[in-house]
Design a protein around this motif. Structure first.
Motif, mmCIF file in Angstrom:
data_model
loop_
_atom_site.group_PDB
_atom_site.id
_atom_site.type_symbol
_atom_site.label_atom_id
_atom_site.label_comp_id
_atom_site.label_asym_id
_atom_site.label_seq_id
_atom_site.Cartn_x
_atom_site.Cartn_y
_atom_site.Cartn_z
ATOM 1 N N SER A 7 -33.134 93.572 -2.130
ATOM 2 C CA SER A 7 -32.901 92.252 -1.544
ATOM 3 C C SER A 7 -32.586 91.234 -2.622
ATOM 4 O O SER A 7 -31.718 90.377 -2.469
ATOM 5 C CB SER A 7 -34.123 91.808 -0.748
ATOM 6 N N LEU A 10 -29.051 91.707 -3.819
ATOM 7 C CA LEU A 10 -28.078 91.157 -2.867
ATOM 8 C C LEU A 10 -28.012 89.643 -3.000
ATOM 9 O O LEU A 10 -26.930 89.052 -2.960
ATOM 10 C CB LEU A 10 -28.470 91.547 -1.442
ATOM 11 N N GLU A 84 -27.130 93.912 4.186
ATOM 12 C CA GLU A 84 -28.315 93.077 4.301
ATOM 13 C C GLU A 84 -29.274 93.537 5.401
ATOM 14 O O GLU A 84 -30.488 93.348 5.282
ATOM 15 C CB GLU A 84 -27.898 91.623 4.560
ATOM 16 N N ALA A 438 -21.450 88.596 3.226
ATOM 17 C CA ALA A 438 -22.844 88.414 2.829
ATOM 18 C C ALA A 438 -23.299 86.990 3.120
ATOM 19 O O ALA A 438 -22.510 86.051 3.134
ATOM 20 C CB ALA A 438 -22.995 88.714 1.336
#
Length: 482
Positions: A7, A10, A84, A438
């Motif tokens: 996470s 990202l 995600e 994203a």
């Protein structure tokens, strides 16, 4: 801990806007060149990308991106939404490359040489490739514990994601079809709709901006009517090759249309590097250079050069402008041009009054002749509607059609829900499949809410699928007992 690290990675990728943020392995899978006849036995390998970091192998879902007209790595790196939510759903991520694009060439260097090699470049063949790949990926799972497949796609890939569910409902449990213009075909959508949306994007930034572009076509025609004028514009616009004949001027204007269209498609609220390095809200930035539509012709064209440089040379590293290079050259323009000359015939026109372009009617005969000259094929404008149903999709289910109203391709999108399970999601501030990208701090609320809705429907589809699997298992057990 692994999930936290993923996470964090990202988040950093999003904030830094860097490429190659996502981890995947590259695999290949052999498919028939022709799925639908017994006359051709040739095979080739399609490429696909895999990430199993979060996958629960005993029935966790497969998030399957239906690759479209380009190198699949580009779509993997620009479809952050799938990445995600993979951890939440314990999903396997697959990005499958469309035949004839990237490295998935059926006949290698000969793939684009003549129709006998190129004629297998169709959406139907690509969907069959994807169906075979999914069967292969789930072959080791038991019949009643297979992974539900959720298809994702944007633009043409969104069309494929929707059609995948329609044509292979026993394989695909549901589809997120973002910016999918499945209605951009003859008789379904007015040909002028696309360019009117492009125009409205520029008008929203500034009426002087759209008026300047509207007037620029006449200015270009007048200035380039002489040798001296063509030489002046070639120098003022820093063209790699000087304009020498009328055909060069026509190519210049087509190139400009591509730029305006792409800026509308990529009018994202943050900087991107999808088709080209662009600032946040590139149309607004470009329109700052076009504040006065009453300028004389040459000053107007000098201002226009500064405006288009936002797209062509935002980094300042381009030494000259090559109008012979399509503004979407990285998207596999050759393959898409062939598809547009066969089954993907999407009529477009402009009238110069309700849009900012030169008047140009849709002339199918001329279009067909141009296609034949380039590819030795004739387009079939009704083929996609005949195969996939056009507006008549009431019998399908479990598809989300999302469209951003800044996106010109929304002209051919599904903008109204067809049923409780075929839903239209409208994103007023969204450009071309912004919702699949994203997460970004600059995302408008409508995009954030759309992504939440997708997760709800994905959860619903997965529950439906597992309920059906349980029901089948009970029926089998009952029949075996009896």
């Amino acid at each position: 801990m692994a999930g936290t690290v993923a996470s964090l990675a990202l988040t950093l990728c999003t904030l830094l806007s860097t490429a190659y943020c996502y981890n995947y392995s590259t695999e290949r899978f052999r498919v028939p060149v022709d799925h639908f006849s017994f006359a051709v036995n040739d095979t080739f390998e399609i490429r696909y990308l895999v990430n199993a970091d979060h996958w629960r192998e005993d029935g966790g879902p497969i998030f399957f991106y239906t690759g479209n007209e380009g190198d699949i790595t580009m779509f993997a790196e620009n479809t952050g939404f799938m990445w995600e939510i993979a951890e939440k759903f314990k999903a396997l991520i697959i990005f499958a490359e469309h035949r004839y694009y990237g490295e998935s060439l059926p006949y290698g260097n000969n793939s684009y040489t003549e129709p006998k090699y190129l004629g297998y470049l169709t959406s139907q063949q690509a969907l069959a490739d994807y169906a075979d790949l999914i069967k292969y990926l789930t072959a080791n799972q038991t019949e009643y514990n297979k992974s539900p497949v959720i298809a994702f796609g944007g633009s043409y890939g969104g069309m494929l994601a929707a059609w995948f569910r329609m044509k292979y409902p026993h394989i695909v449990a549901g589809s997120i079809a973002a910016s999918a213009p499945i209605l951009q075909f003859t008789g379904l959508t007015p040909c002028e709709a696309f360019y009117r949306i492009v125009t409205s994007d520029f008008e929203a930034a500034s009426s002087e901006c759209s008026n300047s572009i509207r007037k620029s076509w006449k200015a270009i025609n007048n200035v380039t009517s002489s040798d001296g004028g063509r030489a002046w514009l070639s120098s003022a616009w820093q063209l790699c090759k000087p304009l020498q004949k009328q055909g060069d001027v026509s190519a210049l204007k087509d190139w400009l249309i591509d730029i305006y269209t792409n800026m509308a498609m990529l009018n994202y609220p943050y900087p991107t590097n999808f088709l080209a390095p662009l600032p946040a809200k590139p149309i607004k930035v470009a329109c700052q250079f076009l504040p006065d539509s009453k300028q004389e012709e040459k000053p107007l064209l000098q201002s226009l050069f500064k405006a288009i440089s936002v797209y062509t040379n935002y980094t300042g590293k381009t030494k000259c402008l090559d109008i012979g290079e399509d503004a979407t050259s990285d998207l596999g323009e050759r393959g898409w041009d062939f598809q547009a000359c066969t089954e993907m015939v999407m009529p477009m026109c402009s009238d110069g009054r309700h849009d900012m372009f030169e008047k140009k009617a849709w002339d199918f005969t001329q279009y067909s002749d141009t296609c034949y000259k380039k590819w030795k094929v004739r387009p079939q404008p009704d083929l996609a509607v005949k195969i996939y149903g056009g507006k008549d999709i009431s019998t399908t289910s479990n598809i989300i059609f999302s469209n951003g109203l800044l996106d010109p391709w929304s002209s051919g999108g599904v903008l109204r829900s067809m049923s409780t399970s075929v839903r239209a999601v409208i994103i007023p501030e969204g450009a071309h499949h912004l919702d699949l990208r994203a997460s970004n701090p600059a995302d408008p609320t409508s995009v954030i809410e759309a992504r939440r809705a997708y997760q709800y429907f994905i959860s619903t589809w997965i529950k439906q699928y597992r309920k059906q699997q349980t029901k089948k298992k009970r029926l089998l057990s009952r029949n075996t007992t009896e």
